[in-house]
Scaffold this motif. Structure first.
Motif, PDB file in Angstrom:
ATOM      1  N   LEU A 141       0.831  -1.196   0.000  1.00  0.00           N
ATOM      2  CA  LEU A 141       0.000   0.000   0.000  1.00  0.00           C
ATOM      3  C   LEU A 141       0.875   1.259   0.000  1.00  0.00           C
ATOM      4  O   LEU A 141       0.577   2.235  -0.696  1.00  0.00           O
ATOM      5  N   PHE A 142       1.963   1.213   0.764  1.00  0.00           N
ATOM      6  CA  PHE A 142       2.888   2.347   0.817  1.00  0.00           C
ATOM      7  C   PHE A 142       3.536   2.570  -0.545  1.00  0.00           C
ATOM      8  O   PHE A 142       3.705   3.715  -0.992  1.00  0.00           O
ATOM      9  N   ILE A 143       3.905   1.475  -1.223  1.00  0.00           N
ATOM     10  CA  ILE A 143       4.534   1.580  -2.545  1.00  0.00           C
ATOM     11  C   ILE A 143       3.556   2.169  -3.552  1.00  0.00           C
ATOM     12  O   ILE A 143       3.902   3.070  -4.329  1.00  0.00           O
ATOM     13  N   LYS A 144       2.313   1.670  -3.559  1.00  0.00           N
ATOM     14  CA  LYS A 144       1.307   2.192  -4.485  1.00  0.00           C
ATOM     15  C   LYS A 144       1.055   3.677  -4.243  1.00  0.00           C
ATOM     16  O   LYS A 144       0.907   4.463  -5.182  1.00  0.00           O
ATOM     17  N   PHE A 145       1.001   4.054  -2.985  1.00  0.00           N
ATOM     18  CA  PHE A 145       0.762   5.452  -2.633  1.00  0.00           C
ATOM     19  C   PHE A 145       1.857   6.348  -3.212  1.00  0.00           C
ATOM     20  O   PHE A 145       1.585   7.401  -3.794  1.00  0.00           O
ATOM     21  N   ASN A 146       3.114   5.920  -3.075  1.00  0.00           N
ATOM     22  CA  ASN A 146       4.229   6.716  -3.581  1.00  0.00           C
ATOM     23  C   ASN A 146       4.273   6.736  -5.104  1.00  0.00           C
ATOM     24  O   ASN A 146       4.584   7.773  -5.707  1.00  0.00           O
ATOM     25  N   VAL A 147       3.956   5.598  -5.717  1.00  0.00           N
ATOM     26  CA  VAL A 147       3.969   5.538  -7.178  1.00  0.00           C
ATOM     27  C   VAL A 147       2.924   6.486  -7.765  1.00  0.00           C
ATOM     28  O   VAL A 147       3.202   7.277  -8.678  1.00  0.00           O
ATOM     29  N   PHE A 148       1.708   6.416  -7.243  1.00  0.00           N
ATOM     30  CA  PHE A 148       0.646   7.272  -7.781  1.00  0.00           C
ATOM     31  C   PHE A 148       0.897   8.742  -7.480  1.00  0.00           C
ATOM     32  O   PHE A 148       0.523   9.617  -8.261  1.00  0.00           O
ATOM     33  N   ASN A 149       1.537   9.031  -6.355  1.00  0.00           N
ATOM     34  CA  ASN A 149       1.918  10.409  -6.071  1.00  0.00           C
ATOM     35  C   ASN A 149       2.960  10.912  -7.064  1.00  0.00           C
ATOM     36  O   ASN A 149       2.907  12.065  -7.512  1.00  0.00           O
ATOM     37  N   LEU A 150       3.918  10.034  -7.384  1.00  0.00           N
ATOM     38  CA  LEU A 150       4.943  10.417  -8.352  1.00  0.00           C
ATOM     39  C   LEU A 150       4.325  10.629  -9.737  1.00  0.00           C
ATOM     40  O   LEU A 150       4.673  11.582 -10.449  1.00  0.00           O
ATOM     41  N   LEU A 151       3.404   9.746 -10.123  1.00  0.00           N
ATOM     42  CA  LEU A 151       2.726   9.899 -11.416  1.00  0.00           C
ATOM     43  C   LEU A 151       1.962  11.221 -11.471  1.00  0.00           C
ATOM     44  O   LEU A 151       2.004  11.936 -12.475  1.00  0.00           O
ATOM     45  N   PHE A 152       1.276  11.527 -10.388  1.00  0.00           N
ATOM     46  CA  PHE A 152       0.508  12.766 -10.324  1.00  0.00           C
ATOM     47  C   PHE A 152       1.432  13.983 -10.422  1.00  0.00           C
ATOM     48  O   PHE A 152       1.147  14.957 -11.122  1.00  0.00           O
ATOM     49  N   LEU A 153       2.580  13.915  -9.731  1.00  0.00           N
ATOM     50  CA  LEU A 153       3.544  15.007  -9.768  1.00  0.00           C
ATOM     51  C   LEU A 153       4.095  15.203 -11.175  1.00  0.00           C
ATOM     52  O   LEU A 153       4.218  16.338 -11.657  1.00  0.00           O
TER      53      LEU A 153
END
Length: 307
Positions: free
Chosen positions: A4-16
């Motif tokens: 869940l932590f990995i997905k959260f960071n990945v989607f945040n990076l994509l959004f950025l």
């Protein structure tokens, strides 16, 4: 918890990366970051993946043996790619040590073979962002008196032309010309002289990359000069209303007021030295390169004043 932590960071990076892509032109860098971040996601989030197809072919209805073959196959491929990449990347990485670390001559031949594809390079982001933009302007003339400017597709030139938005593509010519503002005569490389030579010859394959060729009617320029000038967004551009004008701090105001003219009145720098257009504001132009011409089919520099 970790997935869940990995997905959260990945989607945040994509959004950025999407926000950065919307706010500026960064070519393929945003897409590169997005693709690399996707490898941290589990294949199960995709409805259909290449790995599932390969897994079906390899398993061949035998889950135990097929699963081992599947894992072994991908592990071998991955390790092989990593090993080859690390070995061949050693040569360009040694450039970062400025000669303090050497490399084996046995690596030169395979590296020279793959280097032409641009697959293995040392890579680093800018240590600091520039706060000004200087453009190289190319102008041609038939008599050395009246000069006509070439216009590019992806770099400022004409003050009334709106900057274009681009994503997913990095215009090679404009990209290299942007770095020329940090270089000078003799350090730009052979490609710069070659480009100027083609402009003087009105080479179709070269002038075809430009937005405007002032000598498109067939008359070749006799002289070519390269100027450098600072560019900023104009006060007249349509989006200026949504931008906050710069306000000088008290300290900056005091520093500016330290320059005093003969009458004892403070002199504050003015923007009147700029040439104003609809979209761009251009500062004073300076000669960036010696005036060029062709003599006996060869490119020559003209350091003397044109008559």
């Amino acid at each position: 918890m970790l997935p869940l932590f990995i997905k959260f960071n990945v989607f945040n990076l994509l959004f950025l990366q999407i926000l950065i892509a919307i706010s500026g032109n960064y070519g393929i860098f945003n897409l590169n970051s997005m693709v690399i971040s996707l490898i941290f996601l589990d294949d199960s989030i995709f409805p259909s993946t290449i790995s599932s197809v390969i897994n079906y072919i390899i398993t061949n209805n035998d889950q135990t043996i097929g699963g081992i073959m599947y894992e072994a196959t991908f592990a071998s491929i991955a390790l092989g790619i990593v090993a080859i990449t690390l070995i061949l990347s050693f040569i360009p990485l040694t450039q970062l040590t400025r000669g303090m670390v050497g490399f084996s001559n046995k690596l030169v031949v395979p590296y020279m073979y793959v280097s032409k594809f641009g697959l293995l390079n040392y890579y680093g982001l800018f240590a600091s962002m520039t706060t000004s933009r200087k453009e190289i302007l190319f102008q041609g003339s038939t008599d050395g008196q009246e000069w006509h400017q070439y216009e590019f597709n992806w770099k400022p030139g004409d003050l009334d032309v709106q900057p274009r938005f681009i994503i997913g593509h990095l215009p090679r010519l404009e990209w290299r010309l942007w770095f020329c503002q940090f270089e000078s005569f003799g350090t730009t490389g052979a490609w710069f002289d070659s480009f100027c030579d083609k402009l003087l010859r009105n080479e179709p394959s070269v002038v075809g990359m430009l937005r405007k060729n002032p000598f498109a009617q067939g008359t070749r320029p006799k002289y070519l000069r390269c100027l450098i000038a600072s560019y900023k967004f104009s006060e007249k551009n349509p989006y200026r209303a949504v931008l906050r004008p710069r306000e000088y701090s008290k300290k900056e105001t005091q520093e500016l007021c330290q320059q005093v003219d003969a009458q004892g009145q403070a002199t504050i720098p003015s923007d009147k030295k700029y040439e104003e257009g609809k979209w761009w504001r251009k500062g004073k132009s300076f000669l960036y390169y010696p005036i060029l011409s062709l003599k006996d089919g060869e490119l020559v520099y003209r350091v003397q004043r044109l008559e």
